[in-house]
Design an enzyme around this catalytic site. Structure first.
Site, PDB file in Angstrom:
ATOM      1  N   GLU A  37       0.852  -1.187   0.000  1.00 42.87           N
ATOM      2  CA  GLU A  37       0.000   0.000   0.000  1.00 42.87           C
ATOM      3  C   GLU A  37       0.889   1.239   0.000  1.00 42.87           C
ATOM      4  OE1 GLU A  37      -3.437   0.955  -0.190  1.00 42.87           O
ATOM      5  OE2 GLU A  37      -2.275   2.792  -0.321  1.00 42.87           O
ATOM      6  N   LEU A  42      -4.061   2.284   5.847  1.00 44.60           N
ATOM      7  CA  LEU A  42      -4.742   1.243   5.088  1.00 44.60           C
ATOM      8  C   LEU A  42      -6.200   1.649   4.850  1.00 44.60           C
ATOM      9  CD1 LEU A  42      -3.378  -1.802   7.141  1.00 44.60           C
ATOM     10  CD2 LEU A  42      -2.534  -0.955   4.941  1.00 44.60           C
ATOM     11  N   GLY A  43      -6.867   0.962   3.945  1.00 40.93           N
ATOM     12  CA  GLY A  43      -8.312   1.192   3.754  1.00 40.93           C
ATOM     13  C   GLY A  43      -8.692   1.813   2.422  1.00 40.93           C
ATOM     14  N   CYS A  46     -12.050   4.351  -0.084  1.00 40.38           N
ATOM     15  CA  CYS A  46     -13.319   4.232   0.630  1.00 40.38           C
ATOM     16  C   CYS A  46     -13.214   4.677   2.094  1.00 40.38           C
ATOM     17  CB  CYS A  46     -13.792   2.789   0.544  1.00 40.38           C
ATOM     18  SG  CYS A  46     -15.282   2.463   1.459  1.00 40.38           S
ATOM     19  N   GLU A 214     -23.936  20.735 -13.895  1.00 38.55           N
ATOM     20  CA  GLU A 214     -23.992  19.377 -14.453  1.00 38.55           C
ATOM     21  C   GLU A 214     -24.099  19.460 -15.977  1.00 38.55           C
ATOM     22  OE1 GLU A 214     -23.774  16.077 -13.629  1.00 38.55           O
ATOM     23  OE2 GLU A 214     -24.316  15.725 -15.733  1.00 38.55           O
ATOM     24  N   HIS A 454     -43.740  -4.401  12.894  1.00 37.56           N
ATOM     25  CA  HIS A 454     -44.500  -3.145  12.819  1.00 37.56           C
ATOM     26  C   HIS A 454     -44.188  -2.286  14.029  1.00 37.56           C
ATOM     27  CE1 HIS A 454     -47.807  -0.449  11.907  1.00 37.56           C
ATOM     28  NE2 HIS A 454     -48.168  -0.524  13.197  1.00 37.56           N
TER      29      HIS A 454
HETATM   30  P1  FAD Z   1      -9.421   1.926  -3.609  1.00 41.42           P
HETATM   31  O1  FAD Z   1     -10.305   2.079  -2.446  1.00 41.42           O
HETATM   32  O2  FAD Z   1      -9.226   3.086  -4.513  1.00 41.42           O
HETATM   33  O3  FAD Z   1      -8.018   1.449  -3.049  1.00 41.42           O
HETATM   34  C1  FAD Z   1      -6.910   1.302  -3.888  1.00 41.42           C
HETATM   35  C2  FAD Z   1      -5.670   1.372  -3.031  1.00 41.42           C
HETATM   36  O4  FAD Z   1      -4.553   0.995  -3.828  1.00 41.42           O
HETATM   37  C3  FAD Z   1      -5.354   2.771  -2.517  1.00 41.42           C
HETATM   38  O5  FAD Z   1      -5.179   2.734  -1.125  1.00 41.42           O
HETATM   39  C4  FAD Z   1      -4.074   3.162  -3.243  1.00 41.42           C
HETATM   40  O6  FAD Z   1      -3.230   3.985  -2.463  1.00 41.42           O
HETATM   41  C5  FAD Z   1      -3.454   1.813  -3.494  1.00 41.42           C
HETATM   42  N1  FAD Z   1      -2.531   1.797  -4.649  1.00 41.42           N
HETATM   43  C6  FAD Z   1      -2.803   2.181  -5.913  1.00 41.42           C
HETATM   44  N2  FAD Z   1      -1.741   1.976  -6.699  1.00 41.42           N
HETATM   45  C7  FAD Z   1      -0.767   1.455  -5.918  1.00 41.42           C
HETATM   46  C8  FAD Z   1       0.560   1.025  -6.149  1.00 41.42           C
HETATM   47  N3  FAD Z   1       1.129   1.078  -7.365  1.00 41.42           N
HETATM   48  N4  FAD Z   1       1.274   0.551  -5.113  1.00 41.42           N
HETATM   49  C9  FAD Z   1       0.727   0.473  -3.869  1.00 41.42           C
HETATM   50  N5  FAD Z   1      -0.528   0.865  -3.584  1.00 41.42           N
HETATM   51  C10 FAD Z   1      -1.282   1.346  -4.603  1.00 41.42           C
HETATM   52  N6  FAD Z   1     -18.593   3.518  -2.817  1.00 41.42           N
HETATM   53  C11 FAD Z   1     -19.630   2.939  -2.186  1.00 41.42           C
HETATM   54  O7  FAD Z   1     -19.887   1.739  -2.371  1.00 41.42           O
HETATM   55  N7  FAD Z   1     -20.427   3.657  -1.319  1.00 41.42           N
HETATM   56  C12 FAD Z   1     -20.207   4.964  -1.081  1.00 41.42           C
HETATM   57  O8  FAD Z   1     -20.940   5.599  -0.307  1.00 41.42           O
HETATM   58  C13 FAD Z   1     -19.121   5.600  -1.726  1.00 41.42           C
HETATM   59  N8  FAD Z   1     -18.842   6.899  -1.491  1.00 41.42           N
HETATM   60  C14 FAD Z   1     -17.760   7.481  -2.094  1.00 41.42           C
HETATM   61  C15 FAD Z   1     -17.482   8.810  -1.831  1.00 41.42           C
HETATM   62  C16 FAD Z   1     -16.401   9.429  -2.429  1.00 41.42           C
HETATM   63  C17 FAD Z   1     -16.111  10.857  -2.129  1.00 41.42           C
HETATM   64  C18 FAD Z   1     -15.557   8.676  -3.310  1.00 41.42           C
HETATM   65  C19 FAD Z   1     -14.354   9.320  -3.964  1.00 41.42           C
HETATM   66  C20 FAD Z   1     -15.820   7.349  -3.579  1.00 41.42           C
HETATM   67  C21 FAD Z   1     -16.924   6.746  -2.972  1.00 41.42           C
HETATM   68  N9  FAD Z   1     -17.236   5.395  -3.217  1.00 41.42           N
HETATM   69  C22 FAD Z   1     -18.314   4.817  -2.600  1.00 41.42           C
HETATM   70  C23 FAD Z   1     -16.442   4.577  -4.160  1.00 41.42           C
HETATM   71  C24 FAD Z   1     -15.464   3.663  -3.396  1.00 41.42           C
HETATM   72  O9  FAD Z   1     -14.645   4.453  -2.570  1.00 41.42           O
HETATM   73  C25 FAD Z   1     -14.637   2.863  -4.371  1.00 41.42           C
HETATM   74  O10 FAD Z   1     -15.482   2.157  -5.249  1.00 41.42           O
HETATM   75  C26 FAD Z   1     -13.764   1.870  -3.613  1.00 41.42           C
HETATM   76  O11 FAD Z   1     -12.889   2.525  -2.736  1.00 41.42           O
HETATM   77  C27 FAD Z   1     -12.953   1.028  -4.601  1.00 41.42           C
HETATM   78  O12 FAD Z   1     -12.202   0.115  -3.883  1.00 41.42           O
HETATM   79  P2  FAD Z   1     -10.849  -0.486  -4.470  1.00 41.42           P
HETATM   80  O13 FAD Z   1     -10.379  -1.460  -3.460  1.00 41.42           O
HETATM   81  O14 FAD Z   1     -11.059  -0.929  -5.864  1.00 41.42           O
HETATM   82  O15 FAD Z   1      -9.839   0.737  -4.565  1.00 41.42           O
END
Ligand code: FAD
Length: 475
Positions: A37, A42-43, A46, A214, A454
């Site tokens: 990461e 972490l996390g 999201c 929009e 209910h």
């Molecule tokens: P990510 O959560 O993007 O995690 C990817 C991770 O990989 C990151 O920590 C990054 O640092 C790491 N990484 C990338 N490249 C490298 C590399 N080369 N080496 C090491 N680490 C790397 N979704 C919902 O379902 N409900 C919601 O309410 C919602 N609200 C949102 C609100 C906002 C403002 C945003 C921006 C998004 C929201 N989403 C929501 C979307 C959701 O956050 C994403 O769909 C989700 O985080 C995708 O998960 P992922 O594991 O694919 O990637």
């Protein structure tokens, strides 16, 4: 440098809801797991700068509005105020940190190794990790080459920047929008998708005058018109200005604000704002970590092509989450994570997207799963549809939140539930019942014959099923 090569079993790049869930499931299945990461926590998006902090700000906005006006219940409060520094501290320390610390704790429990650094792929079997940011997890402080048996790509997505709006101090992305240190008086949001619209509602509740620009004829265009119109009406009641068919042209920053120029029907307009947040979509992180050095195939949209088990064109490399096709949502990423972790362990897992719910945390909330009536028609399926209003539900009325409806879409011939749409109080929680129904291909009678407690909002789903059976009760 051969001496610096280490061999690993299952390596995961990224610790978002895709990567961290894959890590835990893979460890539970007995795999030796390493997560790389690049961020210090972490996390992923999201937990750090997406789903979780946005919902915290939405909650703060609701609490403020309730404090300002609960006179309908005979409650008056003198002079409600918000200390936004405290709001942000609560969001960061008590919400986000608690969640990301939780992932750390779970990794420790499951003996998942974490390497903090940025992964770059060298080949179909090897990658390098380079230092990035604070190095609290980095053992040796330098680059490290890892030979992996299996690799899960979970690198997520990043915000799209548009021409004329370079991210800076006053022109910000959603992360900037979540981390403002004061509540803007004038806030322009370019892009009325779900992220932009959720934050528009939150900041309007916190006291900003918000303008949504929009480009298409409607905000949150992925949801049906009769659902969106209820949200639109409420946004306008909060004082939000919604400009549709608006083409954002340029943002000019000054020391204390930004002038946003846009066009409607070719006519230029400007707004002076404190901040301009651009939320026009996200780009998959597939172009910035050496994927071209492998034989992994991408689609035209830069998404990784996968089979039903999440396997890419390289048999030992898997991909999940925002970098694969389908809705860019956290729960879709986590679902795919479990599929690939199982596949690597030789289990007969498969991705099945029949019932992926989608929620928009607006006022009121929007939530959908499965097919709409029109989508079913496009597939040549004849449907029967029922709509039950929250106005006829005792719990909604007692919550003083009786706007909206539940709609069920069923196969006309078999009664199988194909989809559901909810706009109203608690929609984000209620949709799970419909997700189970659609996913398990239940008949509407299964819902109708299930006793719902209910008075609850969930009764609306049972009542809508009553309508489908031809025996409505409370309407
Ligand atoms: P990510 O959560 O993007 O995690 C990817 C991770 O990989 C990151 O920590 C990054 O640092 C790491 N990484 C990338 N490249 C490298 C590399 N080369 N080496 C090491 N680490 C790397 N979704 C919902 O379902 N409900 C919601 O309410 C919602 N609200 C949102 C609100 C906002 C403002 C945003 C921006 C998004 C929201 N989403 C929501 C979307 C959701 O956050 C994403 O769909 C989700 O985080 C995708 O998960 P992922 O594991 O694919 O990637």
């Amino acid at each position: 440098m051969a001496e610096n090569i280490v061999e690993k079993d299952t390596v995961i790049i990224g610790s978002g809801p895709g990567g961290y869930v894959a890590a835990i499931r893979a460890a539970e299945l007995g795999q030796d797991v390493t997560v790389i990461e690049k961020e210090p926590t972490l996390g992923g998006v999201c937990l750090n700068v997406g789903c979780v902090p946005s919902k915290a700000l939405i909650t703060a906005g609701h609490r403020l509005q309730e404090s300002i006006d609960s006179s309908v219940y005979g409650i008056t409060t003198a002079d409600a105020k918000i200390d936004f520094t405290k709001t942000q501290a609560w969001k960061d320390e008590k919400v986000v940190k608690r969640m990301t610390d939780g992932v750390n704790m779970l990794f420790k429990k499951h003996k998942v190794e974490v390497i903090q650094g940025e992964a770059y792929l060298d080949s179909d079997t090897q990658l390098r990790v380079m230092p990035s940011g604070p190095r609290q997890f980095m053992d040796n402080g330098g680059g490290q080459t890892i030979k992996f048996k299996n690799l899960i790509l979970a690198t997520g997505s990043r915000p799209i920047e548009i021409r004329g709006f370079k991210f800076n101090e006053r022109i910000i992305d959603s992360t900037g929008g979540l981390n403002l240190t004061s509540i803007p008086k004038e806030f322009v949001i370019i892009g009325g998708g779900y992220v932009g619209t959720e934050l528009a509602g939150a900041y309007a509740n916190l006291g900003s005058h918000v303008t949504i620009l929009e480009g298409s004829p409607s905000i949150i265009p992925n949801f049906e018109k009769d659902m969106v119109s209820i949200v639109e009406k409420n946004l306008k009641a909060k004082g939000v200005t919604i400009v549709t068919n608006a083409m954002a042209k340029k943002g000019e920053e000054s020391a204390d604000g930004v002038m946003v120029t846009y066009e409607v029907d070719g006519k230029p307009e400007t707004i002076d704002a404190d901040y301009c947040m651009v939320t026009v979509g996200r780009r998959p992180n597939t172009d910035n970590f050496g994927l071209e050095m492998t034989s992994v195939k991408l689609s035209d949209h830069g998404l990784v092509e996968i089979d039903s088990q999440g396997r890419t064109s390289v048999p030992n490399i898997y991909a999940i989450g925002d970098i694969t096709a389908g809705p860019a949502l956290a729960h879709k990423a986590s679902f795919e994570a479990k599929t690939v972790a199982g596949a690597i362990s030789g289990e007969n897992t498969a991705n099945d997207y029949i019932g992926v719910p989608a929620v928009c945390f607006t006022d009121p909330e929007l939530a959908v799963v499965g097919l709409t009536k029109d989508e079913a028609k496009e597939k040549g399926i004849e449907t029967t549809v029922a709509k039950f209003p929250f106005a006829a539900n005792a719990r909604a009325v007692s919550l003083d939140s009786a706007e909206g409806f539940v709609r069920l879409v069923a196969d006309k011939e078999t009664g199988t539930l194909l989809g559901g749409q909810i706009v109203g109080p608690g929609a984000s929680d209620l949709i799970s019942e419909l997700s189970v129904a659609v996913n398990c291909q239940l008949n509407y009678e299964d819902i109708e014959l299930t006793i719902h407690p209910h008075p609850t909002l969930g009764e609306t789903i049972m009542e809508a099923s009553d309508i489908l059976s031809g025996f409505p009760t409370d309407i």
